[in-house]
Write a protein that holds these residues in place. Structure first.
Motif, PDB file in Angstrom:
ATOM      1  N   HIS A   1       0.739  -1.068   0.076  1.00  0.00           N
ATOM      2  CA  HIS A   1      -0.112   0.025  -0.104  1.00  0.00           C
ATOM      3  C   HIS A   1       0.992   1.386   0.214  1.00  0.00           C
ATOM      4  CE1 HIS A   1      -2.686  -3.285   1.654  1.00  0.00           C
ATOM      5  NE2 HIS A   1      -3.694  -2.583   1.082  1.00  0.00           N
ATOM      6  N   ILE A   2       2.178   1.127  -0.416  1.00  0.00           N
ATOM      7  CA  ILE A   2       3.080   2.334  -0.723  1.00  0.00           C
ATOM      8  C   ILE A   2       2.965   2.750  -1.864  1.00  0.00           C
ATOM      9  CG2 ILE A   2       5.376   3.058  -0.208  1.00  0.00           C
ATOM     10  CD1 ILE A   2       3.529   2.614   2.332  1.00  0.00           C
ATOM     11  N   ALA A   3       2.891   3.932  -2.332  1.00  0.00           N
ATOM     12  CA  ALA A   3       3.096   4.720  -3.546  1.00  0.00           C
ATOM     13  C   ALA A   3       3.712   5.930  -3.360  1.00  0.00           C
ATOM     14  CB  ALA A   3       1.757   4.833  -4.198  1.00  0.00           C
ATOM     15  N   ASP A   4       5.008   6.181  -4.370  1.00  0.00           N
ATOM     16  CA  ASP A   4       5.892   7.285  -4.123  1.00  0.00           C
ATOM     17  C   ASP A   4       6.278   7.541  -2.642  1.00  0.00           C
ATOM     18  OD1 ASP A   4       5.266   8.017  -6.956  1.00  0.00           O
ATOM     19  OD2 ASP A   4       3.384   8.847  -6.392  1.00  0.00           O
ATOM     20  N   ASN A   5       6.743   6.514  -2.004  1.00  0.00           N
ATOM     21  CA  ASN A   5       7.263   6.596  -0.656  1.00  0.00           C
ATOM     22  C   ASN A   5       6.143   7.080   0.324  1.00  0.00           C
ATOM     23  OD1 ASN A   5       9.791   5.639  -1.583  1.00  0.00           O
ATOM     24  ND2 ASN A   5      10.348   7.670  -2.059  1.00  0.00           N
ATOM     25  N   LYS A   6       5.077   6.948  -0.027  1.00  0.00           N
ATOM     26  CA  LYS A   6       3.921   7.284   1.061  1.00  0.00           C
ATOM     27  C   LYS A   6       2.660   6.210   0.996  1.00  0.00           C
ATOM     28  CE  LYS A   6       2.807  11.276  -0.694  1.00  0.00           C
ATOM     29  NZ  LYS A   6       2.132  12.534  -1.197  1.00  0.00           N
ATOM     30  N   LEU A   7       2.235   6.233   2.215  1.00  0.00           N
ATOM     31  CA  LEU A   7       1.022   5.272   2.157  1.00  0.00           C
ATOM     32  C   LEU A   7      -0.126   5.801   1.253  1.00  0.00           C
ATOM     33  CD1 LEU A   7      -0.561   3.013   3.802  1.00  0.00           C
ATOM     34  CD2 LEU A   7      -1.290   4.712   5.405  1.00  0.00           C
ATOM     35  N   ASP A   8      -0.661   4.895   0.581  1.00  0.00           N
ATOM     36  CA  ASP A   8      -1.822   4.978  -0.378  1.00  0.00           C
ATOM     37  C   ASP A   8      -3.038   4.781   0.489  1.00  0.00           C
ATOM     38  OD1 ASP A   8      -3.998   4.975  -2.145  1.00  0.00           O
ATOM     39  OD2 ASP A   8      -2.618   3.998  -3.658  1.00  0.00           O
ATOM     40  N   GLU A   9      -3.712   6.008   0.958  1.00  0.00           N
ATOM     41  CA  GLU A   9      -4.756   5.966   2.102  1.00  0.00           C
ATOM     42  C   GLU A   9      -5.868   5.312   1.490  1.00  0.00           C
ATOM     43  OE1 GLU A   9      -5.158   9.314   4.311  1.00  0.00           O
ATOM     44  OE2 GLU A   9      -3.044   9.543   4.753  1.00  0.00           O
ATOM     45  N   ARG A  10      -6.337   5.798   0.076  1.00  0.00           N
ATOM     46  CA  ARG A  10      -7.464   5.044  -0.666  1.00  0.00           C
ATOM     47  C   ARG A  10      -7.263   3.770  -0.714  1.00  0.00           C
ATOM     48  NH1 ARG A  10      -8.572   3.061  -4.980  1.00  0.00           N
ATOM     49  NH2 ARG A  10      -6.577   3.251  -5.801  1.00  0.00           N
ATOM     50  N   LEU A  11      -6.271   3.342  -1.293  1.00  0.00           N
ATOM     51  CA  LEU A  11      -5.986   1.743  -1.221  1.00  0.00           C
ATOM     52  C   LEU A  11      -6.108   1.166   0.166  1.00  0.00           C
ATOM     53  CD1 LEU A  11      -5.616  -0.442  -3.494  1.00  0.00           C
ATOM     54  CD2 LEU A  11      -3.147  -0.038  -3.115  1.00  0.00           C
ATOM     55  N   PHE A  12      -5.462   1.596   0.845  1.00  0.00           N
ATOM     56  CA  PHE A  12      -5.501   1.209   2.133  1.00  0.00           C
ATOM     57  C   PHE A  12      -6.713   0.784   2.965  1.00  0.00           C
ATOM     58  CE2 PHE A  12      -4.101   1.474   6.826  1.00  0.00           C
ATOM     59  CZ  PHE A  12      -3.519   0.193   6.825  1.00  0.00           C
ATOM     60  N   LYS A  13      -7.521   1.822   2.645  1.00  0.00           N
ATOM     61  CA  LYS A  13      -8.983   1.801   3.264  1.00  0.00           C
ATOM     62  C   LYS A  13      -9.841   0.918   2.417  1.00  0.00           C
ATOM     63  CE  LYS A  13     -13.302   5.020   3.590  1.00  0.00           C
ATOM     64  NZ  LYS A  13     -13.981   6.236   3.488  1.00  0.00           N
ATOM     65  N   GLU A  14      -9.334   0.926   1.158  1.00  0.00           N
ATOM     66  CA  GLU A  14     -10.247  -0.250   0.227  1.00  0.00           C
ATOM     67  C   GLU A  14      -9.994  -1.663   0.616  1.00  0.00           C
ATOM     68  OE1 GLU A  14      -9.591  -1.753  -4.242  1.00  0.00           O
ATOM     69  OE2 GLU A  14     -10.085   0.571  -4.036  1.00  0.00           O
ATOM     70  N   THR A  15      -8.856  -1.825   0.954  1.00  0.00           N
ATOM     71  CA  THR A  15      -8.282  -3.294   1.390  1.00  0.00           C
ATOM     72  C   THR A  15      -8.984  -3.539   2.846  1.00  0.00           C
ATOM     73  OG1 THR A  15      -6.159  -2.937   0.194  1.00  0.00           O
ATOM     74  CG2 THR A  15      -6.337  -4.847   2.069  1.00  0.00           C
ATOM     75  N   ILE A  16      -9.176  -2.581   3.583  1.00  0.00           N
ATOM     76  CA  ILE A  16      -9.416  -2.744   5.080  1.00  0.00           C
ATOM     77  C   ILE A  16     -10.991  -3.219   4.957  1.00  0.00           C
ATOM     78  CG2 ILE A  16      -9.958  -1.847   7.353  1.00  0.00           C
ATOM     79  CD1 ILE A  16      -7.455  -0.190   6.903  1.00  0.00           C
ATOM     80  N   LEU A  17     -11.648  -2.390   4.061  1.00  0.00           N
ATOM     81  CA  LEU A  17     -13.135  -2.706   4.037  1.00  0.00           C
ATOM     82  C   LEU A  17     -13.286  -4.054   3.439  1.00  0.00           C
ATOM     83  CD1 LEU A  17     -14.512   0.590   2.623  1.00  0.00           C
ATOM     84  CD2 LEU A  17     -14.875  -0.475   4.832  1.00  0.00           C
ATOM     85  N   THR A  18     -12.707  -4.593   2.369  1.00  0.00           N
ATOM     86  CA  THR A  18     -12.760  -5.825   1.939  1.00  0.00           C
ATOM     87  C   THR A  18     -12.213  -6.737   3.040  1.00  0.00           C
ATOM     88  OG1 THR A  18     -12.365  -4.946  -0.236  1.00  0.00           O
ATOM     89  CG2 THR A  18     -11.912  -7.440  -0.104  1.00  0.00           C
ATOM     90  N   ALA A  19     -11.288  -6.556   3.453  1.00  0.00           N
ATOM     91  CA  ALA A  19     -10.713  -7.885   4.553  1.00  0.00           C
ATOM     92  C   ALA A  19     -11.695  -7.838   5.690  1.00  0.00           C
ATOM     93  CB  ALA A  19      -9.420  -7.159   5.233  1.00  0.00           C
ATOM     94  N   MET A  20     -12.339  -6.658   6.070  1.00  0.00           N
ATOM     95  CA  MET A  20     -13.206  -6.859   7.248  1.00  0.00           C
ATOM     96  C   MET A  20     -14.540  -7.913   6.716  1.00  0.00           C
ATOM     97  SD  MET A  20     -12.167  -5.646   9.976  1.00  0.00           S
ATOM     98  CE  MET A  20     -13.578  -5.906  10.915  1.00  0.00           C
ATOM     99  N   ARG A  21     -14.791  -7.274   5.481  1.00  0.00           N
ATOM    100  CA  ARG A  21     -15.870  -8.132   4.953  1.00  0.00           C
ATOM    101  C   ARG A  21     -15.790  -9.616   4.884  1.00  0.00           C
ATOM    102  NH1 ARG A  21     -21.201  -6.586   3.116  1.00  0.00           N
ATOM    103  NH2 ARG A  21     -22.165  -8.149   2.126  1.00  0.00           N
ATOM    104  N   MET A  22     -14.445  -9.915   4.545  1.00  0.00           N
ATOM    105  CA  MET A  22     -13.860 -11.574   4.419  1.00  0.00           C
ATOM    106  C   MET A  22     -14.011 -12.219   5.734  1.00  0.00           C
ATOM    107  SD  MET A  22     -11.085 -10.924   1.661  1.00  0.00           S
ATOM    108  CE  MET A  22     -10.468 -12.633   1.479  1.00  0.00           C
ATOM    109  N   LEU A  23     -13.488 -11.412   6.749  1.00  0.00           N
ATOM    110  CA  LEU A  23     -13.368 -11.991   8.163  1.00  0.00           C
ATOM    111  C   LEU A  23     -14.739 -11.989   8.916  1.00  0.00           C
ATOM    112  CD1 LEU A  23     -10.410  -9.905   9.799  1.00  0.00           C
ATOM    113  CD2 LEU A  23     -10.518 -12.181   9.030  1.00  0.00           C
TER     114      LEU A  23
END
Length: 252
Positions: free
Chosen positions: A194-216
């Motif tokens: 989730h790192i882009a241009d040496n920074k945290l890609d917050e949009r992608l990070f949020k997207e992953t968390i939402l999907t991960a929580m759905r899976m759990l």
């Protein structure tokens, strides 16, 4: 994808779940990876049980009087050795050996004998070697140390029960009782993806968390509860506990 079985849009969700897994943005626990889609889909990582002082939950201190038969109990240690032997014979789908961790309160009559189980070499040593081994044991103890008082004070579920123990890796603490066996439903977000241009890609990070929580959350509904179904299913569906961790800090 097994975790999408109960979704209304199965294909759409299956693709979404596959995408976060195939790109290693999210990694489910090993049991979920092994068993999703099987007839007996046991997807959870750990089971946390409380052992009560009765025939089904034998947990008496050595020398304590068993009132019903007026004889002394053989104590906790003897039963732990039996549990250890049983666990060593268990594996998950032929891929992973079983494992058990035991927590004993500091006020228990057998606490000193219990601690000796973790320091079997000390009584064979003396002098400098004893000191070195003792310091090593202290360090190992600190690495796995967990204070149940602190866990209960900070527990978000303190209104519905008591935390008596943690799971095998001590990353999650859940309420247990004679009626409830807590179930760990775990997974990890890979920070390095989730790192882009040496920074945290917050949009992608949020997207992953939402999907991960759905899976759990889906793990809880799809999970096979043939192991003590009354206690495990009751606990899992009532509290719906999930643990979403993070890994890949160093790579990020």
């Amino acid at each position: 994808m097994g975790l999408a079985l109960n979704e209304k849009s199965k294909n759409e969700k299956a693709i979404e779940f596959y995408h976060v897994m195939s790109t290693f943005r999210f990694v489910p626990s090993t049991p979920t990876l092994f068993h999703s889609g099987l007839k007996k889909a046991q997807l959870s990582s750990c089971f946390l049980a409380t052992v009560e002082d009765d025939l089904e939950h034998i947990f008496k201190a050595v020398g304590s009087l068993i009132e019903s038969v007026d004889v002394e109990s053989t104590g906790v240690i003897s039963f732990l050795k039996g549990a250890e032997a049983t666990t060593s014979m268990i594996n998950r789908s032929g891929r992973r050996r079983g494992a058990t961790v035991v927590y004993l309160e500091a006020w228990h009559l057998e606490i000193e004998d219990f601690l000796d189980l973790h320091t079997p070499n000390l009584h064979h040593l003396y002098g400098k070697k004893f000191e070195e081994e003792y310091v090593l044991c202290e360090q190992l103890s600190k690495e796995g140390k967990i204070k149940l008082d602190a866990c209960n004070v900070r527990s978000p579920q303190d209104h519905v029960g008591i935390v008596h123990c943690s799971n095998l890796c001590t990353e999650i603490t859940l309420n247990t009782s004679q009626e409830e066996i807590a179930v760990c439903n775990l997974g990890s977000v890979n920070l390095s993806k989730h790192i882009a241009d040496n920074k945290l890609d917050e949009r992608l990070f949020k997207e992953t968390i939402l999907t991960a929580m759905r899976m759990l959350d889906n793990v809880i509904d799809i999970n096979d509860y043939s192991i003590l179904p009354k206690e495990t299913e009751n606990s899992n569906l009532k509290h719906r506990p999930v643990g979403l961790g993070m890994m890949g800090f160093q790579d990020a």
